[in-house]
Motif scaffolding. Sequence first.
Motif, short mmCIF file in Angstrom:
data_model
loop_
_atom_site.label_atom_id
_atom_site.label_comp_id
_atom_site.label_asym_id
_atom_site.label_seq_id
_atom_site.Cartn_x
_atom_site.Cartn_y
_atom_site.Cartn_z
N ARG A 65 -17.10 -30.51 -23.11
CA ARG A 65 -16.00 -30.88 -23.18
C ARG A 65 -15.87 -31.80 -24.03
O ARG A 65 -16.08 -33.05 -23.59
CB ARG A 65 -14.70 -30.38 -21.93
CG ARG A 65 -14.23 -29.29 -21.44
CD ARG A 65 -13.90 -28.95 -20.39
NE ARG A 65 -13.94 -29.98 -19.19
CZ ARG A 65 -13.74 -30.25 -18.34
NH1 ARG A 65 -14.71 -28.79 -17.94
NH2 ARG A 65 -14.67 -30.77 -17.14
N THR A 67 -12.54 -34.53 -25.31
CA THR A 67 -11.10 -34.61 -25.57
C THR A 67 -9.76 -35.09 -26.81
O THR A 67 -11.65 -36.13 -27.47
CB THR A 67 -10.33 -35.96 -24.22
OG1 THR A 67 -10.64 -35.21 -23.15
CG2 THR A 67 -8.71 -36.23 -24.39
N GLU A 69 -7.18 -36.94 -28.82
CA GLU A 69 -6.54 -38.07 -28.90
C GLU A 69 -5.64 -38.54 -30.52
O GLU A 69 -6.38 -38.77 -31.11
CB GLU A 69 -6.16 -39.23 -27.74
CG GLU A 69 -5.04 -39.59 -27.87
CD GLU A 69 -5.26 -41.32 -26.50
OE1 GLU A 69 -5.43 -40.49 -25.67
OE2 GLU A 69 -5.67 -42.24 -27.34
N TRP A 81 0.35 -37.11 -29.16
CA TRP A 81 -0.79 -36.00 -28.10
C TRP A 81 -1.69 -36.37 -28.12
O TRP A 81 -3.07 -37.26 -28.13
CB TRP A 81 -0.63 -34.56 -28.63
CG TRP A 81 -1.36 -34.11 -30.42
CD1 TRP A 81 -1.02 -33.87 -30.58
CD2 TRP A 81 -2.53 -33.75 -29.46
NE1 TRP A 81 -2.02 -33.71 -32.31
CE2 TRP A 81 -2.97 -33.58 -31.47
CE3 TRP A 81 -4.00 -34.35 -29.02
CZ2 TRP A 81 -4.32 -33.29 -31.59
CZ3 TRP A 81 -5.14 -33.67 -29.57
CH2 TRP A 81 -5.23 -33.36 -31.21
N ARG A 82 -2.68 -35.72 -26.46
CA ARG A 82 -4.11 -35.94 -25.61
C ARG A 82 -4.35 -34.80 -25.31
O ARG A 82 -3.49 -34.00 -24.22
CB ARG A 82 -4.22 -37.36 -25.29
CG ARG A 82 -5.26 -37.09 -24.39
CD ARG A 82 -5.03 -38.32 -22.74
NE ARG A 82 -6.67 -38.81 -21.93
CZ ARG A 82 -7.51 -38.96 -22.54
NH1 ARG A 82 -8.06 -39.22 -24.12
NH2 ARG A 82 -8.47 -39.09 -22.18
N GLN A 83 -5.38 -33.79 -25.35
CA GLN A 83 -5.67 -32.96 -24.56
C GLN A 83 -7.02 -32.63 -24.75
O GLN A 83 -7.76 -33.08 -25.73
CB GLN A 83 -4.56 -31.77 -24.88
CG GLN A 83 -5.04 -31.25 -27.00
CD GLN A 83 -3.73 -30.52 -27.21
OE1 GLN A 83 -3.16 -30.27 -27.06
NE2 GLN A 83 -4.39 -30.10 -28.63
N THR A 84 -7.73 -31.06 -23.97
CA THR A 84 -8.72 -30.99 -24.48
C THR A 84 -9.61 -30.33 -25.13
O THR A 84 -7.91 -29.57 -25.42
CB THR A 84 -9.16 -30.07 -22.92
OG1 THR A 84 -9.27 -31.14 -21.80
CG2 THR A 84 -10.85 -30.02 -23.07
N LEU A 85 -10.09 -29.79 -25.93
CA LEU A 85 -10.29 -29.72 -27.65
C LEU A 85 -10.81 -28.41 -26.92
O LEU A 85 -11.07 -27.96 -25.99
CB LEU A 85 -10.42 -30.28 -28.60
CG LEU A 85 -9.83 -31.41 -29.23
CD1 LEU A 85 -10.91 -32.17 -29.84
CD2 LEU A 85 -8.45 -31.18 -29.44
N LEU A 120 -3.64 -27.85 -35.82
CA LEU A 120 -2.71 -28.52 -34.59
C LEU A 120 -1.71 -29.16 -34.85
O LEU A 120 -1.40 -29.47 -35.94
CB LEU A 120 -3.54 -29.55 -33.60
CG LEU A 120 -4.01 -29.04 -32.33
CD1 LEU A 120 -4.99 -29.50 -31.83
CD2 LEU A 120 -3.74 -27.62 -31.67
N GLY A 124 0.88 -31.43 -30.59
CA GLY A 124 -0.26 -31.03 -30.28
C GLY A 124 -0.25 -29.45 -29.94
O GLY A 124 -1.08 -28.79 -29.39
N GLU A 125 0.60 -28.89 -30.34
CA GLU A 125 0.63 -27.42 -30.30
C GLU A 125 0.23 -26.47 -31.21
O GLU A 125 0.61 -27.05 -32.87
CB GLU A 125 2.13 -27.36 -30.29
CG GLU A 125 2.96 -27.06 -29.34
CD GLU A 125 2.98 -27.05 -27.94
OE1 GLU A 125 2.62 -25.52 -27.97
OE2 GLU A 125 2.70 -27.25 -26.67
N GLN A 126 -0.62 -25.43 -30.76
CA GLN A 126 -1.48 -24.50 -31.97
C GLN A 126 -0.31 -24.26 -32.76
O GLN A 126 0.33 -23.45 -32.68
CB GLN A 126 -2.56 -23.31 -30.91
CG GLN A 126 -3.40 -23.46 -31.87
CD GLN A 126 -4.46 -23.32 -31.15
OE1 GLN A 126 -4.35 -21.42 -31.71
NE2 GLN A 126 -5.20 -22.92 -30.51
#
Length: 195
Positions: A65, A67, A69, A81-85, A120, A124-126
Motif C-alpha cells: 500500500r 500513501t 500526500e 489531502w493525505r490518503q491511501t492510494l 484526484l 483528494g476526491e476522485q
Amino acid sequence: MSRRQFNRLIAGSLLSLVMPAAGRAEESVPKTDRISLPPDHRVFDSPSGRFRLEISTDDHWKTRRATGELRDQKNPAAPCWRQTLPQTQGPRHVLVTDQGLVLMIDSWINSPSPHALVLLGIDGEQRASYSIDAVIAILGVARRSVTEHARLGIWLSAAPALSADGSSVVLASSGRKLILKLANGSLTVADQSQN
C-alpha cells in the motif's frame, strides 16, 4: 570381480560424473523471483512547483500500500489531502497540475490495472477512474495493438503531456491519442481510427 560389482562401479562412476554438473546447474538458477520495488519515497511537483505530491510506504512495501500526500507549497504546514492510494505499490506515472489536480497512471507493478487512470481533485476526491479495459474500449483498438505499441508500462506509447492551456492531458497509445479533460474527467479519442 563379479558382474554385480562391476555394475556398481560403473554406476558410481557415472553418478559422480553427473552430480557435479547438476550441482553447477542448480547454482545458476535464482533462488527467488525479484520484483522491482519503487523507492520508499517519491516526489512529484507541478510545473510551477506550487503543488507537491509525495508518495511513500510505511512498511517498506510489505503490504504493497502507498500513501499519497498533496501539499500547496504556499501553505506547506497543512496538506491539501493525505490518503491511501488505490494502485498496488502506488502509481507508475504521475502528473500534478498547477491547480492541484493529480493524475495517476497504472500501478507500479507492470500488469493490467483496474486503476489505469485515476484523477484526484485538490481536495483528494476522485474525479475520474478508468480501468485498462475501459481505456482499451475507448481507444477502439485490439488489445494486441495496445501491447505492441506500449513503451511506458503496458499501454502508454509516450509520456503523458499536459495541454498548452492546462485543461487536459494527452495520452498516446497504440497509434492514437486520448484526451482526458481535467475539469470533468471525461476521456475521449482525439483522432480518427486507422482501422
